[in-house]
Design a protein around this motif. Structure first.
Motif, short mmCIF file in Angstrom:
data_model
loop_
_atom_site.label_atom_id
_atom_site.label_comp_id
_atom_site.label_asym_id
_atom_site.label_seq_id
_atom_site.Cartn_x
_atom_site.Cartn_y
_atom_site.Cartn_z
N SER A 89 0.97 -1.06 -0.02
CA SER A 89 0.17 -0.08 0.07
C SER A 89 0.79 1.22 -0.04
N ALA A 90 2.12 1.03 0.31
CA ALA A 90 2.82 2.33 0.36
C ALA A 90 3.61 2.53 -1.15
N PRO A 91 4.15 3.70 -1.21
CA PRO A 91 5.17 3.82 -2.29
C PRO A 91 6.16 2.80 -2.30
N LEU A 92 6.55 2.29 -3.67
CA LEU A 92 7.24 1.14 -3.62
C LEU A 92 8.63 1.13 -3.13
N VAL A 93 8.71 0.13 -2.05
CA VAL A 93 10.04 -0.06 -1.28
C VAL A 93 11.21 -0.34 -2.29
N GLU A 94 11.07 -1.31 -3.43
CA GLU A 94 12.03 -1.59 -4.02
C GLU A 94 12.76 -0.42 -4.87
N LEU A 95 11.78 0.50 -5.19
CA LEU A 95 12.41 1.73 -6.02
C LEU A 95 13.26 2.74 -4.85
N ALA A 96 12.92 2.67 -3.61
CA ALA A 96 13.61 3.48 -2.69
C ALA A 96 14.84 2.59 -2.32
N ASP A 97 14.95 1.45 -2.35
CA ASP A 97 16.37 0.77 -2.41
C ASP A 97 17.02 0.88 -3.55
N LEU A 98 16.37 0.87 -4.89
CA LEU A 98 17.25 1.03 -6.07
C LEU A 98 17.86 2.70 -6.03
N GLN A 99 17.21 3.60 -5.61
CA GLN A 99 17.69 5.00 -5.41
C GLN A 99 18.82 4.94 -4.61
N ARG A 100 18.76 4.40 -3.71
CA ARG A 100 19.92 4.40 -2.47
C ARG A 100 21.25 3.85 -3.22
N ILE A 101 20.92 2.75 -4.03
CA ILE A 101 21.82 2.26 -5.03
C ILE A 101 22.77 3.08 -5.82
N LEU A 102 21.65 3.69 -6.68
CA LEU A 102 22.33 4.65 -7.54
C LEU A 102 22.85 5.95 -6.84
N ASP A 103 22.52 6.44 -5.77
CA ASP A 103 23.14 7.49 -5.16
C ASP A 103 24.43 6.96 -4.60
N GLU A 104 24.59 5.96 -4.28
CA GLU A 104 26.07 5.26 -3.82
C GLU A 104 26.74 5.40 -4.99
N ALA A 105 26.36 4.83 -6.19
CA ALA A 105 27.15 4.64 -7.48
C ALA A 105 27.66 6.03 -7.86
N GLY A 106 26.92 7.06 -7.80
CA GLY A 106 27.33 8.45 -8.24
C GLY A 106 27.31 8.46 -9.72
N PRO A 107 28.48 8.83 -10.27
CA PRO A 107 28.63 8.95 -11.91
C PRO A 107 28.93 7.86 -12.37
N LEU A 108 28.90 6.62 -11.81
CA LEU A 108 29.63 5.22 -12.44
C LEU A 108 28.37 4.60 -13.25
N LEU A 109 27.42 5.08 -13.09
CA LEU A 109 26.31 4.45 -13.93
C LEU A 109 25.67 5.54 -14.83
N LYS A 110 24.77 4.82 -15.98
CA LYS A 110 24.07 5.62 -16.66
C LYS A 110 22.44 5.11 -16.51
N VAL A 111 21.52 6.11 -16.19
CA VAL A 111 20.17 5.72 -15.83
C VAL A 111 19.42 6.24 -16.89
N GLU A 112 18.44 5.53 -17.61
CA GLU A 112 17.47 6.29 -18.48
C GLU A 112 16.10 5.56 -18.03
N GLN A 113 15.27 6.34 -18.01
CA GLN A 113 13.64 6.18 -17.60
C GLN A 113 13.05 5.84 -19.18
N VAL A 114 12.69 4.60 -19.09
CA VAL A 114 12.07 4.02 -20.44
C VAL A 114 10.79 3.97 -20.54
N CYS A 115 10.03 4.24 -19.27
CA CYS A 115 8.58 4.41 -19.39
C CYS A 115 8.24 4.75 -18.03
N GLU A 116 6.85 5.02 -17.95
CA GLU A 116 6.29 5.31 -16.54
C GLU A 116 4.91 4.72 -16.49
N VAL A 117 4.72 3.96 -15.45
CA VAL A 117 3.38 3.23 -15.03
C VAL A 117 2.51 3.85 -14.16
N ARG A 118 1.28 3.96 -14.41
CA ARG A 118 0.39 4.33 -13.40
C ARG A 118 -0.33 3.16 -12.56
#
Length: 361
Positions: free
Chosen positions: A28-57
């Motif tokens: 029922s809450a905003p997706l926990v896995e996305l929060a976890d993914l955000q922490r990984i990306l924050d930790e990576a800094g400029p080492l990764l490239k991230v592209e939003q390929v679509c958005e789902v309602r």
């Protein structure tokens, strides 16, 4: 060490430690896995490239679906793609993919050998293909469509009722979508990423992480729509052989999916057929099907939980699952980057084909 790629930052959801959410809150809450993914990306800094390929309602939320890349972008090098969360109920698939991504991010800070490997390898991650299904706690996407029954592929032999894919109603499981409807947004996004990031390489492997079948972990390869063997059967036999040699005590069952059941609309069959139509392209799509019945055997109370049928609910079991598959995922990256040393050619290819027929058919 030079920076590998630029990271496009985007805040997904308010940060909240996943372990503070129980099963009901996770749906029922905003997706926990996305929060976890955000922490990984924050930790990576400029080492990764991230592209939003679509958005789902899904309900009141708009969830992004992202593709994350690192390594050499040249189409001349081999590539490996890691995919999770295609079925929303199977949260462990997303967590396995993110655990491996986190492993790479942490190693990039100190592992010179990993940096050298990425000079000749492309890696692609889609950890959360179906965020709406994860949020709702459903196998299907928010429209009730099972993404793994959604591709325009028809089984050439009879399939099991419902399980093989059906067009009767989205209220029933394994719904394929309308007869003439386009593929779902999430399916199109996955296919687009595979087409653009994997099929333009001469050699590529995809790993799609699922759970819920049997009491052992299986590694499936196409076909799912027919019992006929794939053209790259010798390559699958050779890959399985070097894995057996390197990890003789592993407990995976490697086999074509058709040995268990046939389906309509399999995304990986669809993509494999597209790749096979291209000249000089070897694409090996694999599905890691984690045996969730073993978790139920150890804790029968999980049968009374919708999440528990497909995921290890106990924290120590989840940690064990995340550890167990790291060696397999790491093996695949090394196998891809060194494919010229083990992919059979000439008479050896015929020998591997004969061995594969004896083993699987």
């Amino acid at each position: 060490m030079a920076k590998l790629f630029h990271l496009e930052r985007r805040s997904f959801v308010p940060s909240q430690p996943p372990h503070r959410l129980n099963e009901e809150q996770a749906c029922s809450a905003p997706l926990v896995e996305l929060a976890d993914l955000q922490r990984i990306l924050d930790e990576a800094g400029p080492l990764l490239k991230v592209e939003q390929v679509c958005e789902v309602r899904a309900g009141p939320h708009q969830f992004p679906v992202h593709a994350i890349t690192l390594g050499n972008p040249s189409p001349e090098v081999p590539a490996v793609g890691f995919f999770g969360g295609v079925h929303g109920l199977e949260r462990i698939g997303s967590r396995v993919v993110m655990a491996y991504l986190r492993n790479l991010v942490m190693r990039l800070k100190w592992d010179a050998q990993l940096h050298r490997q990425l000079e000749s390898l492309r890696l692609v991650f889609m950890p959360i293909v179906n965020p709406g299904g994860l949020w709702a706690g459903t196998r299907a996407n928010p429209k009730g469509v099972d993404l793994m029954r959604n591709a325009p592929v028809e089984a050439s032999e009879p399939v099991s009722f419902l399980v093989g894919g059906q067009r009767l109603s989205s209220a029933l499981p394994w719904y394929r979508g309308g007869q003439h409807a386009p593929m779902e947004l999430e399916s199109q996004a996955l296919c687009s990423v595979v087409q653009n990031e994997l099929l333009n390489h001469p050699f590529s492997i995809a790993i799609d992480c699922h759970s819920g079948f049997g009491m052992v972990d299986r590694i499936w390869f196409p076909h799912a729509h027919t019992i006929r063997p794939i053209e790259h059967l010798p390559e699958m036999q050779a890959l399985s052989q070097i894995f057996d040699q390197a990890y003789p005590h592993h407990r995976y069952v490697v086999e074509p999916q058709s040995r268990q059941y046939l389906t309509h609309g399999d995304l990986w069959d669809h993509l494999y057929l597209k790749a096979s139509a291209q000249a000089d392209t070897t694409f090996l799509p694999l599905t890691l099907e984690m045996g969730s019945w073993l978790w139920i055997k150890k804790n029968p109370r999980q049968l009374f939980s919708r999440q528990g049928i497909f995921n290890p609910l106990a924290e120590h079991r989840q940690q064990r699952v995340l550890r167990r598959h790291m060696a397999w995922l790491d093996f695949i990256t090394h196998a891809a980057s060194s494919h010229a040393r083990w992919v059979p050619t000439g008479p050896a290819r015929d020998e591997h084909r004969q061995a594969a027929f004896a083993r699987w058919y």
